[in-house]
Write a protein that holds these residues in place. Sequence first.
Motif, PDB file in Angstrom:
ATOM      1  N   ILE A  36       0.694  -0.504   0.345  1.00 54.88           N
ATOM      2  CA  ILE A  36      -0.187  -0.535  -0.123  1.00 54.88           C
ATOM      3  C   ILE A  36       0.736   1.461   0.019  1.00 54.88           C
ATOM      4  O   ILE A  36       1.851   1.243   0.419  1.00 54.88           O
ATOM      5  CB  ILE A  36      -1.259   0.238   1.452  1.00 54.88           C
ATOM      6  CG1 ILE A  36      -2.350   0.935   0.951  1.00 54.88           C
ATOM      7  CG2 ILE A  36      -0.333   0.793   2.423  1.00 54.88           C
ATOM      8  CD1 ILE A  36      -3.244   1.045   1.821  1.00 54.88           C
ATOM      9  N   GLU A  37       0.511   2.147  -0.355  1.00 55.09           N
ATOM     10  CA  GLU A  37       1.260   3.275  -0.838  1.00 55.09           C
ATOM     11  C   GLU A  37       1.497   4.622   0.450  1.00 55.09           C
ATOM     12  O   GLU A  37       0.176   4.253   0.820  1.00 55.09           O
ATOM     13  CB  GLU A  37       0.537   4.422  -1.512  1.00 55.09           C
ATOM     14  CG  GLU A  37       1.577   5.151  -2.153  1.00 55.09           C
ATOM     15  CD  GLU A  37       1.157   6.782  -2.695  1.00 55.09           C
ATOM     16  OE1 GLU A  37       1.857   7.097  -2.795  1.00 55.09           O
ATOM     17  OE2 GLU A  37       0.174   6.964  -2.415  1.00 55.09           O
TER      18      GLU A  37
ATOM     19  N   TRP B 262      -0.332   7.317   0.908  1.00 52.01           N
ATOM     20  CA  TRP B 262      -1.535   7.374   1.298  1.00 52.01           C
ATOM     21  C   TRP B 262      -2.457   6.466   2.825  1.00 52.01           C
ATOM     22  O   TRP B 262      -3.373   7.663   3.738  1.00 52.01           O
ATOM     23  CB  TRP B 262      -2.990   6.428   0.196  1.00 52.01           C
ATOM     24  CG  TRP B 262      -4.227   6.196   0.401  1.00 52.01           C
ATOM     25  CD1 TRP B 262      -5.551   6.759  -0.354  1.00 52.01           C
ATOM     26  CD2 TRP B 262      -4.886   4.802   1.074  1.00 52.01           C
ATOM     27  NE1 TRP B 262      -6.834   6.610   0.070  1.00 52.01           N
ATOM     28  CE2 TRP B 262      -6.390   5.434   1.205  1.00 52.01           C
ATOM     29  CE3 TRP B 262      -3.963   4.223   2.138  1.00 52.01           C
ATOM     30  CZ2 TRP B 262      -7.099   4.791   2.278  1.00 52.01           C
ATOM     31  CZ3 TRP B 262      -5.311   3.310   3.013  1.00 52.01           C
ATOM     32  CH2 TRP B 262      -6.903   3.644   2.619  1.00 52.01           C
ATOM     33  N   LEU B 263      -1.387   5.575   3.272  1.00 53.33           N
ATOM     34  CA  LEU B 263      -1.554   5.255   4.194  1.00 53.33           C
ATOM     35  C   LEU B 263      -1.502   6.323   5.626  1.00 53.33           C
ATOM     36  O   LEU B 263      -2.485   6.060   6.814  1.00 53.33           O
ATOM     37  CB  LEU B 263      -0.546   4.187   4.321  1.00 53.33           C
ATOM     38  CG  LEU B 263      -1.180   3.747   6.372  1.00 53.33           C
ATOM     39  CD1 LEU B 263      -2.087   2.841   5.918  1.00 53.33           C
ATOM     40  CD2 LEU B 263       0.022   2.295   5.808  1.00 53.33           C
TER      41      LEU B 263
ATOM     42  N   TRP C 252      -4.740   7.943   5.703  1.00 46.74           N
ATOM     43  CA  TRP C 252      -5.855   7.567   6.137  1.00 46.74           C
ATOM     44  C   TRP C 252      -5.572   7.422   7.868  1.00 46.74           C
ATOM     45  O   TRP C 252      -6.577   8.073   8.758  1.00 46.74           O
ATOM     46  CB  TRP C 252      -5.833   6.256   5.861  1.00 46.74           C
ATOM     47  CG  TRP C 252      -6.795   4.992   6.489  1.00 46.74           C
ATOM     48  CD1 TRP C 252      -8.098   5.135   6.418  1.00 46.74           C
ATOM     49  CD2 TRP C 252      -6.432   4.324   7.473  1.00 46.74           C
ATOM     50  NE1 TRP C 252      -8.484   4.677   7.211  1.00 46.74           N
ATOM     51  CE2 TRP C 252      -8.101   4.191   8.348  1.00 46.74           C
ATOM     52  CE3 TRP C 252      -5.644   3.907   8.834  1.00 46.74           C
ATOM     53  CZ2 TRP C 252      -8.115   2.812   9.335  1.00 46.74           C
ATOM     54  CZ3 TRP C 252      -5.702   3.409   9.704  1.00 46.74           C
ATOM     55  CH2 TRP C 252      -7.059   2.495   9.702  1.00 46.74           C
TER      56      TRP C 252
ATOM     57  N   CYS D 191      -7.350   4.055  -2.443  1.00 49.44           N
ATOM     58  CA  CYS D 191      -5.675   4.475  -2.327  1.00 49.44           C
ATOM     59  C   CYS D 191      -5.596   4.237  -3.911  1.00 49.44           C
ATOM     60  O   CYS D 191      -6.132   2.890  -4.654  1.00 49.44           O
ATOM     61  CB  CYS D 191      -5.062   3.481  -1.704  1.00 49.44           C
ATOM     62  SG  CYS D 191      -3.831   2.616  -1.493  1.00 49.44           S
TER      63      CYS D 191
ATOM     64  N   ASN E 196      -3.067   3.246  -5.705  1.00 48.61           N
ATOM     65  CA  ASN E 196      -1.376   2.345  -5.832  1.00 48.61           C
ATOM     66  C   ASN E 196      -1.192   2.387  -7.680  1.00 48.61           C
ATOM     67  O   ASN E 196       0.270   1.683  -7.645  1.00 48.61           O
ATOM     68  CB  ASN E 196      -0.994   0.342  -5.847  1.00 48.61           C
ATOM     69  CG  ASN E 196      -1.297   0.328  -4.372  1.00 48.61           C
ATOM     70  OD1 ASN E 196      -0.884   1.349  -3.538  1.00 48.61           O
ATOM     71  ND2 ASN E 196      -2.271  -1.051  -3.775  1.00 48.61           N
TER      72      ASN E 196
ATOM     73  N   TYR F 147       6.069   2.550   0.378  1.00 50.14           N
ATOM     74  CA  TYR F 147       5.169   2.135   0.342  1.00 50.14           C
ATOM     75  C   TYR F 147       5.320   1.137   2.061  1.00 50.14           C
ATOM     76  O   TYR F 147       6.697   0.734   2.505  1.00 50.14           O
ATOM     77  CB  TYR F 147       4.971   0.468  -0.753  1.00 50.14           C
ATOM     78  CG  TYR F 147       6.297   0.148  -1.092  1.00 50.14           C
ATOM     79  CD1 TYR F 147       6.097  -1.593  -0.168  1.00 50.14           C
ATOM     80  CD2 TYR F 147       7.878   0.021  -1.336  1.00 50.14           C
ATOM     81  CE1 TYR F 147       6.715  -2.704   0.020  1.00 50.14           C
ATOM     82  CE2 TYR F 147       8.612  -0.661  -1.431  1.00 50.14           C
ATOM     83  CZ  TYR F 147       8.506  -1.871  -0.855  1.00 50.14           C
ATOM     84  OH  TYR F 147       9.379  -2.956  -0.609  1.00 50.14           O
TER      85      TYR F 147
ATOM     86  N   TRP G 265      -5.656  -5.422   3.534  1.00 45.48           N
ATOM     87  CA  TRP G 265      -6.248  -4.475   2.483  1.00 45.48           C
ATOM     88  C   TRP G 265      -7.906  -4.731   1.639  1.00 45.48           C
ATOM     89  O   TRP G 265      -7.937  -3.824   2.014  1.00 45.48           O
ATOM     90  CB  TRP G 265      -4.932  -5.760   1.068  1.00 45.48           C
ATOM     91  CG  TRP G 265      -5.451  -5.305  -0.269  1.00 45.48           C
ATOM     92  CD1 TRP G 265      -6.301  -5.712  -0.979  1.00 45.48           C
ATOM     93  CD2 TRP G 265      -5.120  -3.715  -1.016  1.00 45.48           C
ATOM     94  NE1 TRP G 265      -6.790  -4.919  -1.995  1.00 45.48           N
ATOM     95  CE2 TRP G 265      -5.765  -4.074  -2.062  1.00 45.48           C
ATOM     96  CE3 TRP G 265      -4.554  -2.881  -0.368  1.00 45.48           C
ATOM     97  CZ2 TRP G 265      -6.147  -2.887  -2.905  1.00 45.48           C
ATOM     98  CZ3 TRP G 265      -4.324  -1.488  -1.533  1.00 45.48           C
ATOM     99  CH2 TRP G 265      -5.470  -1.526  -2.308  1.00 45.48           C
TER     100      TRP G 265
ATOM    101  N   TYR H  43     -12.802   1.727   1.020  1.00 44.11           N
ATOM    102  CA  TYR H  43     -13.094   3.209  -0.251  1.00 44.11           C
ATOM    103  C   TYR H  43     -12.638   2.768  -0.902  1.00 44.11           C
ATOM    104  O   TYR H  43     -11.543   1.645  -1.900  1.00 44.11           O
ATOM    105  CB  TYR H  43     -11.457   3.399   0.573  1.00 44.11           C
ATOM    106  CG  TYR H  43     -11.353   4.124   1.884  1.00 44.11           C
ATOM    107  CD1 TYR H  43     -11.688   5.299   1.719  1.00 44.11           C
ATOM    108  CD2 TYR H  43     -10.938   3.499   2.498  1.00 44.11           C
ATOM    109  CE1 TYR H  43     -11.937   5.887   2.791  1.00 44.11           C
ATOM    110  CE2 TYR H  43     -11.007   4.490   3.893  1.00 44.11           C
ATOM    111  CZ  TYR H  43     -11.441   5.192   3.758  1.00 44.11           C
ATOM    112  OH  TYR H  43     -11.192   5.352   5.324  1.00 44.11           O
TER     113      TYR H  43
ATOM    114  N   SER I 170     -10.090   1.296  -5.079  1.00 43.28           N
ATOM    115  CA  SER I 170      -8.458   1.484  -4.892  1.00 43.28           C
ATOM    116  C   SER I 170      -8.164  -0.091  -5.204  1.00 43.28           C
ATOM    117  O   SER I 170      -8.517  -1.197  -5.688  1.00 43.28           O
ATOM    118  CB  SER I 170      -8.505   0.822  -2.382  1.00 43.28           C
ATOM    119  OG  SER I 170      -8.879   2.003  -2.142  1.00 43.28           O
TER     120      SER I 170
END
Length: 107
Positions: free
Chosen positions: A18-19, A22-23, A26, A43, A45, A75, A83, A90, A93
């Motif tokens: 996961i990028e 973005w995380l 969040w 998200c 990616n 990442y 995930w 979302y 994603s």
Amino acid sequence: MDEEGKPLPDMGSDWYIIETAWLNSWLAFAHYSDGISPAPGACDNTRLLVENHELCVWEPKEDLVMATAARGGHYRRISQQAWETFVKLYPGSGPPIVSNFKGVSLV
């Protein structure tokens, strides 16, 4: 177990990628109240990938670095369950990126 008695991660299993940006968005949304941080949306990616037009496939960008507690990076790895939860919360994603981290040190 590590020296503090915590279980070591399963280094031979598949993890979802996961990028990091973005995380982080969040995490700010989830942990701060009063609307300080907006919901991050889906998200994306694709920021971690480049399209190989010749082979019609997506490939990882060169020189990507996995973020750890000790350093930043492009990442992070998360469980399949995490995930799937993000995808449910979302929609849109992705794409899902799965990798095996057998023998990779997190330090």
